[in-house]
Write a protein that holds these residues in place. Structure first.
Motif: not given
Lengths: 687, 687
Positions: B174, B384, B420, B422-425, B441-442
């Motif tokens: 991931e 963000y 970090h 929120m749009y980690w992908r 991711r967190e």
């Protein structure tokens, strides 16, 4: 409080003031969202220049509308806000959502403008959300007046940060959770979090309330609203911002927030049964656990997995959380054996040892047996479940049936059941979720939530006490003796002491008090650190020596001659209270003495507390075993210590002019308790 | 150790014994994987019944092969394992991967069969992986001899659990991480984890070694191999199973593992610089942080986000981790101001206040300024970032350029930079990852790893000491006095004491020792809990009273009359050692006295330790400030306490027949240190 907020969530008519046809503008998003509700209510788009927006003719002012817009959402530049609010109220609006920023968060001038606006809104009998907010959303009422697009669901979200609301929404969506209502708080100039918690608790579609808050405004009102929600069956999860100095400084710039100490927030959450979390992910994890509405009766866990490694890792996490993994009874093991291969481990943790692969329905049987056993308070499944579905459709069908069977057993027994699986997005995982079983992505999340649920004891809530009427103010700064006297007058027992100024007076006082005595040099903040305390002086000679040493090195303004308390049979505690700008007085009890700073073993509650509540606080400390005697020491009089804490908490609650009060140490004795030191710090106004 | 394992990872020829054409069978997966490497090496499929498998004619026995198969992977029923191993060795194989289960994990009979097999393998100069394992994988060498399909990458994975390896692989994927090598350990009958860590450290494509282990076998060898890997630039992350009683019982059934205590594992990791983790997710999070190969010089963090809520939440997490968020200098703030709107917060945390949306390149400028400031040791971006790409392709392009710019600044400055989002992908997040910036991711994961990196001080490693040759065994059970004498003879100073049997002897001893004295009733495990200790008896009368009371309530076999140590100027510590079945003697130092059980403030190391190392252990305790004096108490002689701990650690290391040794309390004094109690517990063999 308890104003009618229905005009906010399901207005008969809506106007967007500042609507725009230009994508990327706030007025564009808001107009687009408002129009989605046009089947349910009249929607009016207002733009100074008129024109067509989303196929509708825009009005050029609110005065042109054919009816009073019950709700007006305003997105105009900061300098036009007063005019826009006035126009809304003149048009007969009962609710305003003020998106525009540039008021209360911008210093004193902006704050004054904000206050004036709120006065006008309240005088008109209307309510206002914001300013500096993202808007409002109600899935059931098709009200979409915010920039965020949210999945529908059962969470009510109240947030003082748009991006955090967005992140909570994204994480929740990954686990299949959506939102019934969302309110972006902004500066909370009029409507505050407490009122919204109350409104969401009464909202049928809302099953859990999640809150991100930087400023609690009337903190007790917030706590009371949270407690009422929790007690009526709607759990509250709180992500609180600004609880440390660094984050408070960030929050101040962000929303002009006056932040609260973490201890005050903890005290409020403990009193109200609100679950305090520290990140968006934790908020969602805890929400999933609370939504199942099953509560464990204790800390005994059964763990199961098809795979030894997973049971091993989960076991270590369970023990690290302070939970228990009891060995299962012979009878339960025998029942498990019928469902699993002979190589399986049955003692707890339960390792299927490939039994799941051989027969996927064995999950249903094993979890059912564990849930029905009566030997554990929570069952956790971890590991591979959900992965068999990859093999074939037949496997997937069986695995989903097994998921449904496990969920049914949890429902029937009422025993909490949590799952972690590597395949947390698989069909069987979705089946579990759909039937009320929380399914976690990480095993540590499942174990952490199980532990939190086991700690949760709503029946033992301390509550949210009312503040007593203020007593006569005690005036400005207090020294050691005046602090002692004020607290002694309130009812805290202190060790006998005499204030003296000379060696002669010291010797006379020592003779009165009786040897051995303690000599303290006063006027020092940390008396004992600077050599200002001599303990156990056995006669005039030792008193003379100590006095002369202190005189030489510290030359203090005065001294205290005190009886020597029986330290060796007592236990040193701390009791204190601190005034939080939002939650008011908060009482703290903890371990005292040499290790206090290191142990950091404290419990907090909103003041005032009863004796019974204070005793519960002492019993919740890690040092609680020492209260009952340990290592050959006698048990101490916890009741007397609790009495002192309760008295101090009431004193703090009655004196809003006092910022801090502390007795450290309070020596708990086999009979009674004695204050050995006292400190009162006035609030800034009283300094 | 240091055997040549090249035949395992890149053999010239491979045979699959038990190859099968039937999907779902192990022999099917293995054959399929083996054939994938047919361009690189000769591949022979062997099935007793012959037939065609993957378009190849199967051989019916190893004896038929045209050449010696350098590596044989065996998947046959348990009863045929000896025959299969013999056939492999006869065929000239130098490496065997034994998938079959049913040996060492099945009790003593299976263990004996397993030992016999290993003897034959070693006699033939070959090596064996397993039994009870999933196989082996080397991406670069196109060797795919296991049931798991793994992404290629830079992680080397050694695992004693198939499902955990699979989960680690899924989580790693991931975040864009794959595997260079994977070895499933199984029962580690021949090749053990230590040898594999050594082999992976030398493997160029492997940049980090991840290990899941339930049984450390030669624990010191494992620690030494880990330390060598870390020192040569390949970090090691360890997920250790079986460190608690419940998980040890699970591990025993799973792989027949003899598990180690968490304290022993911690001691080994501390000595070797291995990072200990508790879940697959944590393993991957920590691995991402270590792979950047940048190390902070301290605990000062700069935080940045476009959004106040995110800076607030992250600040609270940073402070909770014990990290610092220093205010930035005027000069740095001035530089930041040039990149951000006037409403931005610059002090730290840095809130862009919409500045990111206005100009995405401001991320690059702000992060660059923070990295170059010299005022912080780590920079964390949260919130963000990555989300602007949703707006348009133009935004995505700018955002990816900004990501590249941030990564470049991190590279140039060498200052650790973690993100970090929120749009980690998102594309920009992938850009950051591709350029060596870990993206979480967190936010709590980013902050937690930053804190771990800041705690990591490889230069201060305690190392992995060699064990001294055993001294003459001390024989069976030891009582209080013999324990004291053994430790005193080794060099630990004790308070003066006399063993007495009668009141007459007690009074005589008291006169010799000098009043005030301490009287202890012997033969009690918890003397002080049962009233068996009287402290500070000031004369014959008090001795007589105490003696008669103990005689009446406890009637102990004998007593100890001891000098009263100056408790009020000393600090009570604990020093002890415990023998772990895998890591050998582990020394523990900690806070002693009344609060010891509650504070649980201990530090551990592999024994023996030098005085300097022992002092470092004391200084790492939370009570360390008390060592230098606090609350009016003098500083204590840490060197003397360290000397006692070093002596005790050497004593434990020289006496393998001793299971536990403890001095509690060890009273550290302003000059010197005195043992006030002693306990030696023999190992099971010596009882």
């Amino acid at each position: 409080m308890s104003r009618d907020l229905s005009a906010l969530f399901d207005p008969r008519s809506v106007a967007v003031l500042g609507a725009s046809a230009i994508p990327g503008k706030w007025g564009f998003w808001l107009a687009r969202g408002a129009v989605k509700g046009a089947d349910r209510r009249a929607v009016y788009l207002v733009n100074r220049k008129g024109g067509e927006i989303f196929g509708r003719q825009a009005y050029t002012s609110l005065a042109e509308l054919p009816e009073a817009p019950e709700l007006v959402v305003i997105t105009v530049p900061a300098e036009g806000v007063e005019e826009a609010v006035d126009a809304s109220l003149d048009a007969g609006s009962k609710a305003i959502v003020l998106i525009s920023a540039g008021l209360g968060e911008m210093g004193e001038e902006g704050a004054a403008r904000e206050r004036a606006i709120v006065e006008r809104v309240r005088a008109a009998g209307a309510v206002l959300i914001g300013p500096n907010c993202l808007g409002i959303h109600d899935s059931g009422a098709q009200l979409e007046l915010c920039s965020e697009e949210l999945e529908s669901g059962s969470l009510g979200l109240i947030s003082q940060s748009g991006n955090l609301a967005l992140e909570i929404g994204m994480v929740a969506a990954e686990f299949g959770l959506g939102f019934s209502r969302f309110v972006s708080l902004g500066n909370q100039a009029d409507v505050q979090a407490a009122e919204l918690v109350e409104a969401l608790a009464e909202h049928e579609e809302t099953r859990l309330i999640a809150v991100y808050l930087e400023d609690f405004r009337d903190g007790r009102e917030f706590a009371r609203a949270g407690k009422a929600a929790v007690e009526s069956g709607t759990p509250v999860v709180l992500l609180a911002g600004g609880a440390t100095e660094a984050s408070a400084r960030a929050a101040r710039s962000h929303t002009g927030a006056l932040a609260s100490d973490l201890e005050a927030i903890r005290a409020a959450c403990l009193g109200a049964g609100i679950e305090l979390v520290y990140s968006p992910k934790e908020a969602v994890d805890v929400a999933m656990g609370l939504l199942s509405h099953r509560r464990p009766r204790g800390r005994r866990i059964a763990l199961a997995a098809d795979g030894g490694g997973h049971t091993v890792v989960a076991s270590d996490l369970v023990i690290a959380e302070g939970l228990e993994l009891p060995e299962l009874s012979e009878a339960t093991r025998a029942e498990l054996a019928t469902a699993l291969p002979p190589t399986a481990t049955l003692v707890n943790p339960v390792d299927f040892a490939g039994g799941g692969e051989q027969d996927i329905r064995s999950f249903e049987r094993v979890i059912g047996t564990l849930l029905r056993s009566g030997e554990v308070d929570t069952v956790i499944l971890t590991g591979y479940f959900g992965g068999y579905s990859q093999y074939s459709d037949a496997f997937e069908k069986k695995e989903s049936l097994s998921a449904a069977g496990m969920a049914r057993a949890a429902e029937e027994t009422g025993v909490p059941f949590l799952a972690h699986t590597m395949y947390w997005r698989s069909g069987p995982a979705e089946t579990l979720r759909a039937k009320g079983v929380p399914v976690y992505r990480e095993v540590e999340a499942a174990v952490g939530v199980a532990s939190r649920l086991a700690r949760r004891t709503p029946e033992a809530l301390l509550g949210v006490p009312d503040l007593p009427p203020p007593a006569a103010a005690v005036g400005g700064p207090q020294d050691y003796f005046s602090s002692r006297e004020l607290l002694a007058a309130a009812g805290v027992p202190f060790v006998e002491a005499r204030q003296v100024g000379s060696l002669e007076e010291a010797l006379a006082a020592a003779a009165e008090v009786g040897y051995p005595i303690v000599l303290k040099a006063l006027g020092q903040l940390h008396k004992s650190d600077s050599g200002g305390v001599a303990v156990g002086l056995r006669g005039p000679e030792e008193v003379t020596d100590a006095f002369e040493r202190m005189e030489g090195s510290l030359s203090p303004p005065s001294y205290s001659v005190e009886a020597l308390a029986p330290l060796s049979v007592g236990l040193e505690l701390i009791v204190g209270a601190k005034r939080d700008p939002r939650f008011g007085p908060v009482v703290l009890v903890g371990a005292g003495g040499l290790y206090a700073e290191i142990v950091k073993d404290v419990a907090v509650a909103l003041a005032p507390v009863t004796e019974a509540a204070a005793e519960a606080l002492f019993r919740s400390l890690r040092i609680a075993p020492l209260l009952d005697g340990a290592r050959g020491r006698p048990a101490v009089d916890v009741g007397a210590a609790a009495r002192a804490a309760a008295v101090l908490s009431r004193f703090a609650a009655e004196h809003p002019e006092i910022a801090e009060v502390e007795i450290n140490p309070l020596l708990a004795l086999p009979e009674g308790a004695l204050g050995l030191d006292a400190r009162i710090v006035p609030g800034e106004d009283a300094r």
